[in-house]
Motif scaffolding. Structure first.
Motif, PDB file in Angstrom:
ATOM      1  N   CYS A  19       0.633  -0.836  -0.109  1.00  0.00           N
ATOM      2  CA  CYS A  19      -0.137   0.472   0.332  1.00  0.00           C
ATOM      3  C   CYS A  19       1.018   1.174  -0.006  1.00  0.00           C
ATOM      4  O   CYS A  19       0.003   2.455   0.000  1.00  0.00           O
ATOM      5  N   LEU A  36      -5.545   0.038   0.064  1.00  0.00           N
ATOM      6  CA  LEU A  36      -5.211  -0.084   2.139  1.00  0.00           C
ATOM      7  C   LEU A  36      -6.844   0.104   2.023  1.00  0.00           C
ATOM      8  O   LEU A  36      -6.644  -1.180   3.153  1.00  0.00           O
ATOM      9  N   SER A  37      -7.582  -0.138   1.451  1.00  0.00           N
ATOM     10  CA  SER A  37      -9.284  -0.218   1.849  1.00  0.00           C
ATOM     11  C   SER A  37      -9.445  -1.786   2.018  1.00  0.00           C
ATOM     12  O   SER A  37     -10.153  -2.120   2.733  1.00  0.00           O
ATOM     13  N   GLN A  40      -4.642  -1.213   8.752  1.00  0.00           N
ATOM     14  CA  GLN A  40      -4.746   0.089   7.976  1.00  0.00           C
ATOM     15  C   GLN A  40      -4.836   0.809   9.446  1.00  0.00           C
ATOM     16  O   GLN A  40      -3.165   2.173   8.371  1.00  0.00           O
ATOM     17  N   ARG A  58      -6.703   9.109   7.840  1.00  0.00           N
ATOM     18  CA  ARG A  58      -7.435   8.289   7.733  1.00  0.00           C
ATOM     19  C   ARG A  58      -9.004   8.545   6.685  1.00  0.00           C
ATOM     20  O   ARG A  58      -9.835   8.411   5.985  1.00  0.00           O
TER      21      ARG A  58
END
Length: 479
Positions: free
Chosen positions: A242, A258-259, A266, A293
């Protein structure tokens, strides 16, 4: 001694041929460590050097501790290095607590001595009670899984051979050998956080809840460290998938890959990126991870400033973290105000040395369109309706309030919105040269011109603008 040997073997703390520096304060814990290393030397081939730090904080008591350690090392033939520091003065200069300053001073001096002795390890005398205090302290002030693991038996060059023993077992070890030790009176006070936990909290847990409280805490911390090691393996895999590292101070956290990972991973990936970019963990925590985030869910172009001069910028692929220099810490509006704005010479040539650009303007009295000739399609040569232009044309970078006409009907669009729609990376927007009449953009160099200035068959005078990239000083030197 069997307990200490087994613990050292379990974590492979000492190998044959090692050169070890040990912190010896004179207290029970460090004196126990001293004799444990002496006994181990009978079975293993390793060198052992003692270090004592006199903080000068307790006056004569500090000097007595120093002399005790000198006598101990001389009696058993252990090389000793003594450092004297003014803890109180140093803490004031650094604006730190005595605890924090003392910890940093000790670490620095231990590592200095390790290098001087060409050693490979530093042995410290932490034990299970210390670890229980650390666990409670981390829990109370807020921490993640790593903090709940407490003190690690082996952490880089640091080893802790007594971490499998309680304070009571250490005192028994010394009593059997009729070995005296020093007592630091400040350890009996409750002014410091650790002392409060040591004297007011842990005794209640042991006496009123469970006599094995400290041992159970240490067993739990061991399991948490194992879990933390496993999670870190998963974090490493997620990080590789990521994150794009551009340098030690710049990285891109890509939103889409990343999701695909659980929120726990994360958060850990983001925190690792933050601390790597900042080159410290100080003042960085869960709230800053949550800020990043949240930024991932916002539109490109948004940014936020974080501790340790880290700037997070939302781009199309994700969030870019960058360690900013002092001059970059100024607010964007202030930086733009300082940027060079140059009025173009029409007709004539304008040179911009900082951007290595040369802009040449010509006025054409004859309109080729009226004769059916097409407009030349060149990226850095454009024609504009000169009769529409009423003010001086400036070449500059973007400013607040800039806008551009996007079609023949005269519809306007904020320059910021145009950049967003065209997916121009945020960091490039501050650098793109613009030719503007006030806040109206005539030409975004390398991209497009404002529709309001396009020539037609009715245009009488044409302004031709040619932009040429000049060689930089370095390029000229290199030929």
């Amino acid at each position: 001694m069997k307990t200490i040997k087994a613990y050292i073997q379990k974590y492979h703390m000492i190998e044959s041929g090692d050169r070890i520096v040990a912190g010896i304060s004179g207290g029970a814990d460090s004196v126990c460590l001293f004799f444990a290393l002496l006994e181990l030397q009978k079975e293993m081939d390793f060198a052992f050097y003692a270090v004592h730090i006199n903080h000068g904080y307790r006056g004569e008591a500090s000097d007595r501790d120093e002399q005790f350690v000198r006598d101990l090392c001389e009696k058993y033939g252990v090389p000793l290095q003594v450092f004297s520091v003014d803890l109180e003065s140093t803490a004031k200069k650094r604006k730190q607590s005595l605890e924090e300053a003392g910890r940093e001073i000790r670490r620095g001096l231990f590592e200095k001595e390790m290098q001087s002795r060409n050693a490979c390890k530093i042995a410290l005398a932490h034990h299970e009670n210390d670890n229980a205090e650390t666990f409670l302290w981390n829990l109370c002030r807020g921490c993640g899984l790593h903090g709940l693991g407490g003190i690690r038996p082996v952490n880089g060059v640091y080893i802790r051979p007594l971490l499998g023993m309680t304070r009571g077992e250490i005192e028994t070890f010394l009593q059997k050998r009729q070995q005296p030790y020093c007592t630091d009176a400040t350890n009996l006070e409750t002014d410091y956080t650790r002392n409060k936990l040591r004297h007011l909290v842990l005794p209640v847990l042991e006496e009123q809840i469970n006599r094995q409280t400290i041992r159970h805490m240490n067993t739990t911390m061991e399991e948490l460290r194992e879990l933390d090691d496993y999670v870190e393996m998963q974090v490493e895999a997620a990080y590789r998938a990521c994150v794009e590292k551009e340098s030690d101070e710049i990285c891109l956290i890509r939103k889409e890959p990343l999701s695909q990972y659980p929120e726990l991973l994360q958060n850990k990936v983001i925190f690792r990126c933050l601390t790597e970019t900042a080159a410290t963990q100080k003042n960085l925590g869960r709230v800053h991870v949550e800020d990043v985030r949240a930024l991932l869910e916002k539109q490109p172009g948004r940014c936020l400033d974080l501790p340790a001069r880290v700037r997070a910028v939302r781009e199309y692929e994700g969030v870019r973290l960058k360690k900013i220099r002092y001059e970059e810490e100024q607010p964007v509006k202030e930086r733009r105000a300082e940027q060079t704005t140059v009025c173009l010479t029409i007709p004539g040539t304008t040179v911009l040395p900082e951007q290595n650009l040369k802009v040449t303007c010509r006025i054409l009295e004859k309109n080729p369109l009226s004769e059916g000739t097409d407009i030349p399609q060149k990226t850095y040569t454009k024609w504009f309706d000169y009769d529409i232009i009423k003010k001086c044309l400036h070449i500059r970078t973007r400013q607040s309030g800039d806008w551009i006409t996007v079609d023949g009907a005269g519809h306007r669009q904020k320059l910021k919105s145009w950049f967003v729609n065209e997916k121009i990376p945020y960091k490039q927007r501050e650098e793109i040269p613009l030719i503007a009449e006030g806040n109206q953009i005539v030409w975004i160099l390398g991209y497009r011109m404002g529709s309001a200035y396009r020539i037609s068959s009715e245009t009488k005078r044409i302004l031709q603008i040619d932009v040429e990239k000049m060689k930089s000083t370095e390029e000229k030197k290199n030929g």
